[in-house]
Design a protein around this motif. Structure first.
Motif, PDB file in Angstrom:
ATOM      1  N   SER A   1     -11.370  22.296  -1.074  1.00 56.94           N
ATOM      2  CA  SER A   1     -10.074  21.951  -0.494  1.00 56.94           C
ATOM      3  C   SER A   1     -10.129  20.452  -0.184  1.00 56.94           C
ATOM      4  O   SER A   1     -11.201  19.909   0.117  1.00 56.94           O
ATOM      5  N   LEU A   2      -8.996  19.805  -0.290  1.00 54.02           N
ATOM      6  CA  LEU A   2      -8.927  18.358  -0.017  1.00 54.02           C
ATOM      7  C   LEU A   2      -7.970  18.144   1.149  1.00 54.02           C
ATOM      8  O   LEU A   2      -6.923  18.799   1.230  1.00 54.02           O
ATOM      9  N   SER A   3      -8.362  17.224   2.023  1.00 49.24           N
ATOM     10  CA  SER A   3      -7.433  16.889   3.112  1.00 49.24           C
ATOM     11  C   SER A   3      -7.278  15.374   3.157  1.00 49.24           C
ATOM     12  O   SER A   3      -8.254  14.631   3.019  1.00 49.24           O
ATOM     13  N   MET A   4      -6.043  14.933   3.294  1.00 49.70           N
ATOM     14  CA  MET A   4      -5.772  13.478   3.366  1.00 49.70           C
ATOM     15  C   MET A   4      -5.001  13.177   4.637  1.00 49.70           C
ATOM     16  O   MET A   4      -3.913  13.718   4.842  1.00 49.70           O
ATOM     17  N   GLN A   5      -5.608  12.365   5.473  1.00 46.89           N
ATOM     18  CA  GLN A   5      -4.931  11.986   6.718  1.00 46.89           C
ATOM     19  C   GLN A   5      -4.830  10.475   6.759  1.00 46.89           C
ATOM     20  O   GLN A   5      -5.831   9.771   6.895  1.00 46.89           O
ATOM     21  N   ASP A   6      -3.629   9.973   6.562  1.00 47.73           N
ATOM     22  CA  ASP A   6      -3.383   8.519   6.553  1.00 47.73           C
ATOM     23  C   ASP A   6      -4.367   7.793   5.636  1.00 47.73           C
ATOM     24  O   ASP A   6      -5.053   6.857   6.058  1.00 47.73           O
TER      25      ASP A   6
ATOM     26  N   GLU B   1       0.841  -1.209   0.000  1.00 47.93           N
ATOM     27  CA  GLU B   1       0.000   0.000   0.000  1.00 47.93           C
ATOM     28  C   GLU B   1       0.870   1.251   0.000  1.00 47.93           C
ATOM     29  O   GLU B   1       2.055   1.216   0.346  1.00 47.93           O
ATOM     30  N   TYR B   2       0.211   2.369  -0.345  1.00 46.85           N
ATOM     31  CA  TYR B   2       0.786   3.685  -0.075  1.00 46.85           C
ATOM     32  C   TYR B   2      -0.118   4.369   0.940  1.00 46.85           C
ATOM     33  O   TYR B   2      -1.343   4.185   0.927  1.00 46.85           O
ATOM     34  N   VAL B   3       0.483   5.193   1.797  1.00 53.26           N
ATOM     35  CA  VAL B   3      -0.297   5.986   2.748  1.00 53.26           C
ATOM     36  C   VAL B   3      -0.050   7.458   2.415  1.00 53.26           C
ATOM     37  O   VAL B   3       1.093   7.915   2.361  1.00 53.26           O
TER      38      VAL B   3
END
Ligand code: TGC
Ligand code: FAD
Length: 392
Positions: free
Chosen positions: A220-225, A158-160
């Protein structure tokens, strides 16, 4: 008073187009006249994206129009440009939506994706069943995307992903986001990832209070783990040049699109000037100062048409360079914004009302001047090309 658009062609530009090109242009023009013009002012006031037009646009082959397989229309670059011109004659927001879906999401999947990714996404996106967005800009990195902080870390298969993206067209309505991130285990090389927007840790929030592109969704985009399988990496990407190649496609469409907005403003101002009377019961079109503005507009529109047609012909022969596209984007958007300002002036007070399309185009064009590389960044790209010196 509703003024019907009549097309703008001073120098017999039509004679430079093939029958197929004119057919594509006229079909798109009719689509916009019948479907967008009746609702666009309401959408603009309400800040509403006309989602009901997605399926009809898909049926006309607008999504991924210049791609050659996976159900796409396989249009030439000039045909695709004429589509974006007509879409933006309606509204820059609708053209933006099509640009993102086509040039910034379908194109990278087509150019950099695995066969499995292409088969999964391209036919569904062509049909408008799946929508996409493109996340490059960040809160602290706009003109300089190479500084991005978004990171991808490899863990097993996987990628995180972690990071923030800002000013993302179609962000909250997208099913899939093309996210550009630096891969920690690969010397922080920029790579592209397909991120399904329903994955845990992914959030999209709309940006409200825009006075521009009100009929387009910006988020807006937010990516947390956010965990994604390794198969979601776009395998052909590597380095900043990968997202920049996508921008070449989108900037090209904008260079045509801006002419559409300029045509709408010019034709409206011309018609208005012929019936609006001031002093001695004479139309304002009879005044030299008004004619000077109309002459400026039609001259600049005509030059812009010839510029972008040449870029399109070169692109069709795979001979266009990114700097050619920068010149067309920079010139044509600037020209369109100047036309919008002059047209607004010719309409006097009526120019600020949404009974006429001019102020909406003007406000939209302020974003168009900034996104896909600001006017000044394109100045520096051309400057670098002719001097060989990087002045960024
Ligand atoms: P630099 O070192 O110059 O370049 C990095 C590598 O990329 C190559 N390259 C290009 N390749 C293809 N096409 C282009 N247009 C390219 N421009 C550069 C370059 O040769 C180099 O390759 P290599 O092999 O040596 O690695 O990069 P830099 O960091 O100095 O930046 C250059 C700059 C400023 C021109 C670039 O970053 C830039 O264009 N900035 C503007 C950012 C931008 O346009 N963002 C747009 C975001 S998306 C958007 O706005 C969507 S709006 C959507 C809608 O229509 O609604
Ligand atoms: P900045 O980079 O902060 O620039 C501010 C000013 O400084 C500009 O005038 C600029 O020309 C100038 N400047 C910067 N660097 C230099 C320099 N070296 N020399 C001289 N002047 C300089 N991005 C996406 O990734 N995906 C999208 O879908 C998307 N959609 C958008 C939709 C809208 C409505 C808008 C407004 C933007 C969108 N963007 C999107 C972001 C857009 O690409 C950026 O706004 C743009 O690249 C400029 O970045 P910035 O706003 O951070 O301005």
């Amino acid at each position: 008073m509703a003024l019907k658009f009549r097309g703008v062609d001073f120098l017999d530009f039509d004679s430079l187009l093939t029958d197929d090109e004119r057919l594509v242009r006229d079909t798109t023009r009719k689509f916009i006249e019948d479907n967008l013009i009746p609702i666009i002012e309401e959408c603009n006031r309400a800040g509403r994206f006309p989602r009901e037009l997605v399926k009809p646009m898909a049926d006309l082959g607008f999504f991924g129009a210049s791609l050659k397989a996976y159900g796409c229309a396989g249009m030439s670059n000039v045909e695709y440009g004429l589509v974006t011109q007509e879409l933006e004659r309606g509204d820059s927001g609708l053209r933006s939506f099509v640009s993102v879906q086509s040039a910034l999401v379908m194109y990278p999947i087509y150019a950099f994706g695995s066969e499995e990714q292409k088969t999964l996404w391209l036919p569904a996106m062509q049909k408008g069943e799946k929508l996409g967005c493109f996340g490059l800009t960040e809160p602290d990195f706009g003109s300089n995307p190479g500084g991005m902080r978004t990171r991808a870390r490899r863990t097993g298969k996987e990628y995180v992903l972690n990071g923030e993206k800002m000013w993302i067209t179609s962000g909250s309505i997208a099913d899939v986001a093309v996210i550009w991130a630096k891969v920690e285990d690969e010397d922080n090389t920029v790579r592209g990832f397909l991120v399904e927007t329903d994955r845990p840790g992914f959030r999209a929030e709309d940006i409200h209070g825009k006075w521009s592109l009100r009929a387009s969704v910006t988020s807006s985009l937010s990516m947390q783990d956010v965990h994604i399988p390794e198969s979601n990496l776009l395998p052909g990407t590597g380095g900043l040049k990968s997202p920049l190649k996508c921008l070449n496609q989108a900037r090209y469409g904008i260079a045509w699109g801006a002419i559409g907005a300029a045509m709408a403003c010019y034709d409206c101002a011309l018609q208005y000037s012929l019936f609006r009377k001031q002093f001695h019961d004479q139309p304002i079109a009879s005044r030299q100062l008004v004619q000077e503005k109309l002459a400026w507009m039609i001259s600049e529109i005509t030059k812009a048409q010839l510029l972008v047609l040449q870029v399109g012909r070169l692109k069709d022969k795979e001979k266009s360079r990114p700097q050619h596209i920068s010149m067309a984007k920079r010139n044509n958007v600037w020209m369109a914004l100047e036309c919008a300002r002059m047209a607004r002036d010719i309409l006097g007070a009526n120019g600020v009302a949404d009974e006429y399309p001019i102020m909406r185009h003007m406000m939209n064009l302020e974003s168009v001047k900034t996104y896909e590389g600001t006017h000044d960044i394109h100045t520096l790209i051309i400057g670098q090309s002719v001097t060989g010196i990087d002045a960024f």
